[in-house]
Motif scaffolding. Sequence first.
Motif, short mmCIF file in Angstrom:
data_model
loop_
_atom_site.label_atom_id
_atom_site.label_comp_id
_atom_site.label_asym_id
_atom_site.label_seq_id
_atom_site.Cartn_x
_atom_site.Cartn_y
_atom_site.Cartn_z
N PRO A 321 47.18 34.60 37.29
CA PRO A 321 45.99 35.23 37.89
C PRO A 321 46.07 36.74 37.84
O PRO A 321 47.16 37.33 37.90
CB PRO A 321 46.01 34.71 39.33
N SER A 323 43.93 38.52 40.00
CA SER A 323 43.40 38.96 41.28
C SER A 323 43.57 37.86 42.32
O SER A 323 43.86 36.71 41.99
CB SER A 323 41.92 39.33 41.16
N ASP A 324 43.37 38.23 43.57
CA ASP A 324 43.43 37.24 44.65
C ASP A 324 42.35 36.17 44.48
O ASP A 324 42.56 35.00 44.82
CB ASP A 324 43.25 37.93 46.00
N SER A 325 41.21 36.58 43.96
CA SER A 325 40.12 35.62 43.78
C SER A 325 40.47 34.55 42.76
O SER A 325 40.06 33.39 42.89
CB SER A 325 38.83 36.34 43.37
N HIS A 326 41.22 34.93 41.72
CA HIS A 326 41.66 33.94 40.74
C HIS A 326 42.49 32.86 41.42
O HIS A 326 42.32 31.65 41.16
CB HIS A 326 42.48 34.61 39.64
N LYS A 328 42.50 32.04 44.59
CA LYS A 328 41.67 31.28 45.52
C LYS A 328 40.85 30.22 44.80
O LYS A 328 40.71 29.08 45.28
CB LYS A 328 40.76 32.23 46.29
N VAL A 329 40.30 30.58 43.65
CA VAL A 329 39.49 29.62 42.88
C VAL A 329 40.32 28.40 42.50
O VAL A 329 39.87 27.26 42.64
CB VAL A 329 38.92 30.31 41.62
N GLU A 332 41.25 26.17 45.56
CA GLU A 332 40.11 25.33 45.97
C GLU A 332 39.89 24.20 44.97
O GLU A 332 39.47 23.09 45.35
CB GLU A 332 38.84 26.19 46.09
N SER A 505 47.71 42.97 36.93
CA SER A 505 46.97 42.36 38.02
C SER A 505 46.82 43.30 39.21
O SER A 505 47.52 44.31 39.33
CB SER A 505 47.69 41.07 38.47
N ILE A 507 46.86 41.91 42.53
CA ILE A 507 47.03 40.93 43.60
C ILE A 507 47.66 41.58 44.83
O ILE A 507 48.35 42.60 44.72
CB ILE A 507 47.91 39.76 43.13
#
Length: 526
Positions: A321, A323-326, A328-329, A332, A505, A507
Amino acid sequence: MAYTDMSSSSYKKLHMVHVNRSPLKFPAPSSSCCCKARVLPCLFCLLLCLTALCFLQATNTSHLQELAWVAYPNLAEFIQDNVLQALRDEDEGEHEVHDMCEGRYVYMYDVLAQFNADLAEECIVTGRGRCRESWGCIYCGGLENEGRGLLVPSLTEADNSTILNKNGYYYNYSIQLRPAEAWYRTHQFSLEVLFHAKMKKYACLTTDMARADAFYVPYYAGQDAALSLRCNALEVRDRHVNLFLEWLRGQETWQRTRGHKHFMVLGRQPVDLNRPIKTRMWGLPITSQPELANLTFLWKGKAFSTFIHEIGVPYPTSFHPSSDSHLKVWQETIKGTKREWLVSFLGSARRKFRHESTLQFRQELHKQCEKENDKCRFLDCTLEYKQWQIPCESEPEIVTLEFSNAVFCLQPEGDTPTRKSFFDSIVAGCIPVVFSNETAHLQYDAYLPPDPTLYSIFLNKDDIALGKDNFVQALANISTGRVKSMQENIREHILPRIIYSSPSSSISFPDSFDIALHQLFSSFTS
């Protein structure tokens, strides 16, 4: 659970001090020279002798000079132009240093081992120029994207189904790899290149040796091993090692510290890199070198030797990843996946292993799995798609998708106690089932909870091998509540710690690279 907290927004925003450098280039011996080394001298060997003289002369100068060669073979040119140059291009400019770097400065030596180009071409590319996969060799494209490998193709579900079913392979994936830009075909032996790429962008990198708290030696010993392990002539097999040691002895900092607070990343298992010097056993003599006795090795499985300073670090997986969003996706995604199988076993139950007992145990696992084929899925890892077989090495993303369909994933020993598959199962949110404490519990203590029952299942290998216990029934008896608790621990707490984020990244959480350096600094200060 208690974990060491190294995450902070300011820590990740530190800037690094670095200057543009050119790597040392070692000449590459010929594979034909390897075959004839003990019979007849060859012209290429004579050229190597002349090259060695030039090399020794170059190391005596105050500034390391870049050695020039008439021509580079294809693989060497590829590494230089697509891996190393890409790293250097992003390192220019003035940077500010944050106070939080205090006690964490790293000086990086300017040396990279050049690959044995002839053996590399034999190992990776056939005479027709087409790539072929072979265990132990980096497959074509495996060093692109700073060691992460090729980006996983963004195929639709229909595309995947067509590809996998053409050889009778059963396709049943309920999820897709998301986000697509975070997934790569990362080879298990690419750790040295990947770690080096991340170190190039490390916030506390310094060019001031007096300021450094640690010294990084980026020698690709594992890459050299992949290309020369099967060479019977020790003078040829060990040539790069000897060139590297000769260079290292000439460094002022090395002479002053004798390797204290120095570290090296090794991309292969101990059995491949701890051969005793001058013996005709398997492997390269890296950890057995007297000059490296004080150096700390970071590798994917500990040798558990009292003579080696070592830290176990995770195998690289396919998930990187940015980023943090990567993260999180993907968390989930695996949280909501439908797991069709109770247990999956991906690995070979046919090929020869270092120990005969390993093959016998795997065959028993295969036998029990076939008897419970409504709960257990067995897939044999091979080099191409065949009936119930998948190319685990060249398409590692398939392993992640397979594991995402199972609640438990078997992790038996192979040639070594550790397995890349253990970390693939963590990334997929699948609970690892281990049969030896050396597979993970004793290896990666900084990355995993001290209580292994929080994230894994331990089964008695001997009882299963003798047919006394049925592992499928044992796993089926585990309560739903315990399963959900382990899945949450894996997904939320362990997964972020065992992955290597993209070198560029942003992160906020500590990944494998950060935790490895934290262990390193802790060992130096203690």
